[in-house]
Design a protein around this motif. Structure first.
Motif, PDB file in Angstrom:
ATOM      1  N   LYS A   5       0.858  -1.183   0.000  1.00 50.86           N
ATOM      2  CA  LYS A   5       0.000   0.000   0.000  1.00 50.86           C
ATOM      3  C   LYS A   5       0.893   1.231   0.000  1.00 50.86           C
ATOM      4  CE  LYS A   5      -3.711   2.453   1.967  1.00 50.86           C
ATOM      5  NZ  LYS A   5      -4.923   2.554   2.581  1.00 50.86           N
ATOM      6  N   GLU A   7       0.947   5.519  -0.116  1.00 49.25           N
ATOM      7  CA  GLU A   7       0.248   6.801   0.018  1.00 49.25           C
ATOM      8  C   GLU A   7       0.956   7.795  -0.887  1.00 49.25           C
ATOM      9  OE1 GLU A   7      -1.310   6.447   4.613  1.00 49.25           O
ATOM     10  OE2 GLU A   7       0.481   7.633   4.201  1.00 49.25           O
ATOM     11  N   ARG A  18       4.841   7.310  -0.137  1.00 51.65           N
ATOM     12  CA  ARG A  18       5.262   6.621   1.087  1.00 51.65           C
ATOM     13  C   ARG A  18       4.735   5.203   1.056  1.00 51.65           C
ATOM     14  NH1 ARG A  18       3.825   5.384   6.502  1.00 51.65           N
ATOM     15  NH2 ARG A  18       1.701   6.124   6.271  1.00 51.65           N
ATOM     16  N   VAL A  20       3.473   2.363   3.014  1.00 56.91           N
ATOM     17  CA  VAL A  20       2.874   2.244   4.346  1.00 56.91           C
ATOM     18  C   VAL A  20       3.530   1.126   5.144  1.00 56.91           C
ATOM     19  CG1 VAL A  20       0.725   1.772   5.600  1.00 56.91           C
ATOM     20  CG2 VAL A  20       0.689   3.243   3.577  1.00 56.91           C
ATOM     21  N   THR A  25      10.143   6.460   1.780  1.00 53.49           N
ATOM     22  CA  THR A  25       9.540   7.612   1.109  1.00 53.49           C
ATOM     23  C   THR A  25      10.394   8.049  -0.068  1.00 53.49           C
ATOM     24  OG1 THR A  25      10.668   9.221   2.513  1.00 53.49           O
ATOM     25  CG2 THR A  25       8.487   8.465   3.243  1.00 53.49           C
ATOM     26  N   GLU A  69      -3.268   5.111  -2.549  1.00 54.06           N
ATOM     27  CA  GLU A  69      -4.263   6.083  -2.077  1.00 54.06           C
ATOM     28  C   GLU A  69      -3.691   7.476  -2.315  1.00 54.06           C
ATOM     29  OE1 GLU A  69      -7.113   6.079   1.489  1.00 54.06           O
ATOM     30  OE2 GLU A  69      -5.345   7.188   2.174  1.00 54.06           O
ATOM     31  N   SER A  71      -3.822  11.664  -2.164  1.00 55.82           N
ATOM     32  CA  SER A  71      -4.339  12.898  -1.577  1.00 55.82           C
ATOM     33  C   SER A  71      -3.685  14.066  -2.307  1.00 55.82           C
ATOM     34  CB  SER A  71      -4.092  12.963  -0.069  1.00 55.82           C
ATOM     35  OG  SER A  71      -2.718  12.990   0.203  1.00 55.82           O
ATOM     36  N   ALA A 100      -8.226   9.634  -1.388  1.00 58.07           N
ATOM     37  CA  ALA A 100      -8.513   9.784   0.033  1.00 58.07           C
ATOM     38  C   ALA A 100      -9.824  10.552   0.194  1.00 58.07           C
ATOM     39  CB  ALA A 100      -7.372  10.519   0.731  1.00 58.07           C
TER      40      ALA A 100
END
Length: 124
Positions: A5, A7, A18, A20, A25, A69, A71, A100
């Protein structure tokens, strides 16, 4: 892990990724934004995303097909930007791309569009 996963935060001309699970990163700066769209060049965004995603999952390829995900640092998106971002990340190796809950839509013409659709339906 077969599908890590990730982000992903997309801000003007920068993508931050990143992992998870591992905490790794990476960021990439590239000119994929313009003054009124967060993502207007799918090819450049895809290239930047692929490079950053490779750094956090390791290896030269993305054999793991990560789940992503997205954002946007509080910036709302036009529907066309959602499609550009989703397609760019999928082309870069993501198996699934989710936005998100904090990512909102630009709805500057929502009322006019709803009225247009209602009028078109009445004419049928």
């Amino acid at each position: 892990m077969l599908s890590p996963k990730l982000e992903v935060v997309i801000t003007p001309n920068r993508i931050a990724v990143r992992n998870v699970g591992s905490g790794a990163t990476a960021t990439a700066d590239a000119p994929f934004s313009c003054s009124h769209l967060l993502a207007d060049d799918i090819d450049i965004l895809e290239h930047a995303a692929q490079g950053a995603m490779k750094q956090v999952v390791g290896g030269g390829f993305l054999p793991s097909y990560p789940i992503v995900e997205v954002s946007t640092g509080g910036r709302p998106l036009h529907q066309v930007e959602r499609k550009v971002i989703r397609d760019a990340l999928a082309n870069a190796g993501a198996s699934k791309v989710h936005f998100a809950p904090s990512v909102t839509d630009v709805d500057e013409q929502a009322d006019a569009r709803a009225a247009y659709i209602a009028a078109a339906k009445r004419r049928r």
